[in-house]
Motif scaffolding. Structure first.
Motif, PDB file in Angstrom:
ATOM      1  N   ALA A 167      32.565   6.677  23.036  1.00 34.23           N
ATOM      2  CA  ALA A 167      32.505   7.955  23.747  1.00 34.23           C
ATOM      3  C   ALA A 167      33.564   8.014  24.846  1.00 34.23           C
ATOM      4  CB  ALA A 167      31.112   8.155  24.330  1.00 34.23           C
ATOM      5  N   ALA A 168      33.757   6.901  25.531  1.00 35.38           N
ATOM      6  CA  ALA A 168      34.770   6.872  26.588  1.00 35.38           C
ATOM      7  C   ALA A 168      36.169   7.042  26.020  1.00 35.38           C
ATOM      8  CB  ALA A 168      34.675   5.564  27.373  1.00 35.38           C
ATOM      9  N   LEU A 169      36.414   6.433  24.877  1.00 36.91           N
ATOM     10  CA  LEU A 169      37.722   6.601  24.228  1.00 36.91           C
ATOM     11  C   LEU A 169      37.932   8.048  23.783  1.00 36.91           C
ATOM     12  CD1 LEU A 169      38.051   3.355  22.104  1.00 36.91           C
ATOM     13  CD2 LEU A 169      39.391   4.003  24.104  1.00 36.91           C
ATOM     14  N   ALA A 215      42.141  13.159  27.186  1.00 34.69           N
ATOM     15  CA  ALA A 215      42.626  13.523  28.524  1.00 34.69           C
ATOM     16  C   ALA A 215      44.059  13.045  28.735  1.00 34.69           C
ATOM     17  CB  ALA A 215      41.711  12.937  29.587  1.00 34.69           C
ATOM     18  N   LEU A 216      44.366  11.849  28.236  1.00 37.18           N
ATOM     19  CA  LEU A 216      45.747  11.361  28.345  1.00 37.18           C
ATOM     20  C   LEU A 216      46.711  12.243  27.545  1.00 37.18           C
ATOM     21  CD1 LEU A 216      45.313   7.498  28.110  1.00 37.18           C
ATOM     22  CD2 LEU A 216      46.083   8.820  30.078  1.00 37.18           C
ATOM     23  N   GLY A 217      46.306  12.623  26.350  1.00 36.41           N
ATOM     24  CA  GLY A 217      47.146  13.494  25.533  1.00 36.41           C
ATOM     25  C   GLY A 217      47.353  14.850  26.171  1.00 36.41           C
ATOM     26  N   HIS A 223      49.770  14.537  29.138  1.00 33.18           N
ATOM     27  CA  HIS A 223      51.151  14.403  28.668  1.00 33.18           C
ATOM     28  C   HIS A 223      51.703  15.749  28.197  1.00 33.18           C
ATOM     29  CE1 HIS A 223      54.604  12.313  27.057  1.00 33.18           C
ATOM     30  NE2 HIS A 223      54.435  12.941  25.910  1.00 33.18           N
ATOM     31  N   ALA A 224      50.900  16.477  27.430  1.00 34.07           N
ATOM     32  CA  ALA A 224      51.345  17.780  26.935  1.00 34.07           C
ATOM     33  C   ALA A 224      51.537  18.775  28.068  1.00 34.07           C
ATOM     34  CB  ALA A 224      50.333  18.322  25.924  1.00 34.07           C
ATOM     35  N   GLN A 225      50.613  18.787  29.013  1.00 33.78           N
ATOM     36  CA  GLN A 225      50.739  19.732  30.124  1.00 33.78           C
ATOM     37  C   GLN A 225      51.923  19.403  31.017  1.00 33.78           C
ATOM     38  OE1 GLN A 225      46.823  19.824  31.883  1.00 33.78           O
ATOM     39  NE2 GLN A 225      46.442  21.807  30.939  1.00 33.78           N
ATOM     40  N   ALA A 226      52.247  18.143  31.147  1.00 37.75           N
ATOM     41  CA  ALA A 226      53.415  17.786  31.956  1.00 37.75           C
ATOM     42  C   ALA A 226      54.692  18.351  31.344  1.00 37.75           C
ATOM     43  CB  ALA A 226      53.512  16.274  32.081  1.00 37.75           C
ATOM     44  N   ARG A 227      54.811  18.191  30.049  1.00 40.15           N
ATOM     45  CA  ARG A 227      56.015  18.704  29.374  1.00 40.15           C
ATOM     46  C   ARG A 227      56.044  20.241  29.344  1.00 40.15           C
ATOM     47  NH1 ARG A 227      59.136  15.048  26.390  1.00 40.15           N
ATOM     48  NH2 ARG A 227      58.336  12.948  26.636  1.00 40.15           N
ATOM     49  N   PRO A 258      46.339  23.297  26.054  1.00 38.99           N
ATOM     50  CA  PRO A 258      45.983  21.887  25.805  1.00 38.99           C
ATOM     51  C   PRO A 258      44.651  21.456  26.418  1.00 38.99           C
ATOM     52  CG  PRO A 258      48.271  22.043  26.418  1.00 38.99           C
ATOM     53  CD  PRO A 258      47.680  23.390  26.635  1.00 38.99           C
ATOM     54  N   GLU A 259      44.128  22.220  27.363  1.00 41.35           N
ATOM     55  CA  GLU A 259      42.829  21.871  27.936  1.00 41.35           C
ATOM     56  C   GLU A 259      41.726  21.895  26.890  1.00 41.35           C
ATOM     57  OE1 GLU A 259      41.750  20.879  30.897  1.00 41.35           O
ATOM     58  OE2 GLU A 259      43.797  20.715  31.615  1.00 41.35           O
ATOM     59  N   THR A 260      41.927  22.634  25.821  1.00 48.39           N
ATOM     60  CA  THR A 260      40.902  22.671  24.785  1.00 48.39           C
ATOM     61  C   THR A 260      40.718  21.308  24.121  1.00 48.39           C
ATOM     62  OG1 THR A 260      42.511  23.415  23.159  1.00 48.39           O
ATOM     63  CG2 THR A 260      41.258  25.118  24.306  1.00 48.39           C
TER      64      THR A 260
END
Length: 72
Positions: free
Chosen positions: A10-12, A18-20, A23-27, A53-55
């Protein structure tokens, strides 16, 4: 042991999405800031593109909740 593996799964599900998303929101955000500087009339579209990307995080949370509720 099994409960620990379910919790790790579940944590993964939440953590990797969240990491993905980050990364997408930064770009998208950096490209969007450049676009808004040149064409301010596109600000609404850029804000929508940054929010999409928040979805992924919401889906990751839903998967984690299903893992915990169905398996845990």
């Amino acid at each position: 042991m099994e409960v620990g593996l379910i919790a790790i799964g579940a944590a993964l599900a939440v953590g990797l999405t969240a990491l993905g998303t980050g990364h997408a929101q930064a770009r998208i955000g950096s490209a969007g800031a450049g676009t808004i500087a040149e064409k301010p009339e596109l600000a609404g579209r850029i804000i929508l593109l940054v929010a999409i990307p928040e979805t992924m995080v919401i889906l990751g949370f839903a998967v984690a909740a299903m893992i915990l509720l169905l398996l845990g």
